[in-house]
Scaffold this active site. Sequence first.
Site, PDB file in Angstrom:
ATOM      1  N   ASP A   1      -8.490  -4.380   1.897  1.00 32.19           N
ATOM      2  CA  ASP A   1      -9.773  -3.707   2.127  1.00 32.19           C
ATOM      3  C   ASP A   1     -10.964  -4.287   1.359  1.00 32.19           C
ATOM      4  O   ASP A   1     -10.834  -4.603   0.169  1.00 32.19           O
ATOM      5  CB  ASP A   1      -9.703  -2.244   1.685  1.00 32.19           C
ATOM      6  CG  ASP A   1      -8.475  -1.520   2.170  1.00 32.19           C
ATOM      7  OD1 ASP A   1      -7.692  -2.097   2.927  1.00 32.19           O
ATOM      8  OD2 ASP A   1      -8.308  -0.357   1.770  1.00 32.19           O
TER       9      ASP A   1
ATOM     10  N   TYR B   1      -6.541   1.056  -6.241  1.00 27.82           N
ATOM     11  CA  TYR B   1      -6.743   1.137  -4.802  1.00 27.82           C
ATOM     12  C   TYR B   1      -8.230   1.230  -4.466  1.00 27.82           C
ATOM     13  O   TYR B   1      -9.090   1.253  -5.347  1.00 27.82           O
ATOM     14  CB  TYR B   1      -5.964   2.331  -4.241  1.00 27.82           C
ATOM     15  CG  TYR B   1      -4.513   2.004  -3.922  1.00 27.82           C
ATOM     16  CD1 TYR B   1      -3.889   0.865  -4.424  1.00 27.82           C
ATOM     17  CD2 TYR B   1      -3.763   2.841  -3.099  1.00 27.82           C
ATOM     18  CE1 TYR B   1      -2.565   0.567  -4.122  1.00 27.82           C
ATOM     19  CE2 TYR B   1      -2.432   2.558  -2.786  1.00 27.82           C
ATOM     20  CZ  TYR B   1      -1.832   1.421  -3.302  1.00 27.82           C
ATOM     21  OH  TYR B   1      -0.531   1.145  -2.980  1.00 27.82           O
TER      22      TYR B   1
HETATM   23  C1  FRU Z   1      -5.981   0.724   3.424  1.00 33.33           C
HETATM   24  C2  FRU Z   1      -5.311   1.088   2.121  1.00 33.33           C
HETATM   25  C3  FRU Z   1      -6.100   2.109   1.353  1.00 33.33           C
HETATM   26  C4  FRU Z   1      -5.646   1.876  -0.048  1.00 33.33           C
HETATM   27  C5  FRU Z   1      -5.502   0.377  -0.083  1.00 33.33           C
HETATM   28  C6  FRU Z   1      -4.411  -0.142  -0.963  1.00 33.33           C
HETATM   29  O1  FRU Z   1      -5.646  -0.544   3.868  1.00 33.33           O
HETATM   30  O2  FRU Z   1      -3.994   1.549   2.362  1.00 33.33           O
HETATM   31  O3  FRU Z   1      -5.917   3.440   1.787  1.00 33.33           O
HETATM   32  O4  FRU Z   1      -6.570   2.334  -0.995  1.00 33.33           O
HETATM   33  O5  FRU Z   1      -5.251  -0.020   1.245  1.00 33.33           O
HETATM   34  O6  FRU Z   1      -4.448  -1.538  -1.019  1.00 33.33           O
END
Ligand code: FRU
Length: 469
Positions: free
Chosen positions: A41, A100
């Site tokens: 992300d 995250y």
């Molecule tokens: C989306 C996600 C988010 C999370 C992140 C972890 O792709 O699953 O919800 O914060 O990636 O890398």
Amino acid sequence: MTSSALLPNILQAVIRGQKKAMSDAYYPGFHLAPVTGLLNDPNGFIDFAGRYHLFYQWNPLGCKHQHKCWGHWSSDDLVHWQHEPIALMPDEEYDRSGCYSGSAVDDNGVLTLIYTGNVKFDDGSRTAWQCLAIQNEAGGFDKSGPVIALPAGYTGHVRDPKVWQYGNEWYMVLGAQNSQEEGKVLLLRSADLHDWHNLGEIAGSGLNALGDAGYMWECPDMFTLDDTTFLIFCPQGITREKHRFLNTHSSAWVAGELDYDAARYVHGAVNELDAGFEFYAPQTTLSADGRRLLVGWMGVPDGEEMRQPTIAHGWIHQMTCVRELVTQEGRLLQRPVKELQSLRGEEFHFKGRAVEAPVIGAQRLEILLVAQGGITLNFADTLHLEWHDQGLRLARRSLESGEWQYRYWRGAVSQLQILCDHSSVEIFINEGEGVMSSRYFPAKTAQLTLMGDAEVQARYWSLQHTVIE
Ligand code: FRU
């Protein structure tokens, strides 16, 4: 400045991995990608003190979804980017299973990150903390720790805070799963970024006339454009339709009105944000000149991602180009930002029957096509875009089974703008009414062949190669 136990290994991975990644013919020429390891992300996208900053979910230590750090790039034109110090590493008890996704804000001149500290336990359960980190003088970030614990009534899947300012208050949307395993978006308010009040659910499965709309909603984003308040979110478990929501997980938008005082959001139907094979977890920001900009991850979790051939070169995934969002009759449109035009080389033209067009090098290409359908665009015999009266069908083979797979955009198409990079295409339909973003891995040097008898008009440019400095 504290240092993470991961740092020596990260340094080694980058020193060893960068050359290998850069030598891969599939490594992008003008899109953002990790110098080694896995990117997912976009995070913390912000125009701060005259410079754009884009952070990203990054596992520098391999191509699996582990060890999530926040990488950090900055740019003054959204085209040329430079590496900044790694912003976050999972080195505290409250973020030990990953720093995250989250966002960035300008807190009275201090660049401040709000992210999810993910904690997984041996029994398979997990918890999540929403945390703050503040930029220091060295350009890195000092963690100030958790500011929000898991709310009662939800599972450990509560994450991805997107924060913005409205009036004198801060607001946050959070992706969440309730104890009944329904996907939700929570709205929270704070005067100081530290002390937060949960105002409750504003959207999700079973709300706003939606039936079952998935078991988890990730990566929410909320913003107002031309008096309409849009919510972007990534529903997991939304029902597949004949022509929509065909990826393992999708990105969607709704348009509505947010009553900040009552913490009530009334919205309309759920729309797919991008109809291609790879698009997820987008994030937006407001630029100093008032544009709403979006960047997405050109990947999707839990599908065939681990089959991508770039893993042999120690890297995986890239971002989309930066897009400008505009509204038209209540709809959300996406267009490549105008800054990308600076990559254009000499302009070429073609007018005539599609089959008579020259074969066009598609390594790094921008092409504008005007037609009424009845043609197929063949990208290096690997990806085919069929343009019919009723819309578009994008076809490629599964990396797992070899079977043909399809994605669709339904509606009359009169114009396409396509950005091709070494292993990706982004197809903008009717000046941004729709987009299809996809990776593809051609066995030969990428070229575009137009097929069909219909008349087309094309303008195209080869695009310059950029490097992250
Ligand atoms: C989306 C996600 C988010 C999370 C992140 C972890 O792709 O699953 O919800 O914060 O990636 O890398």
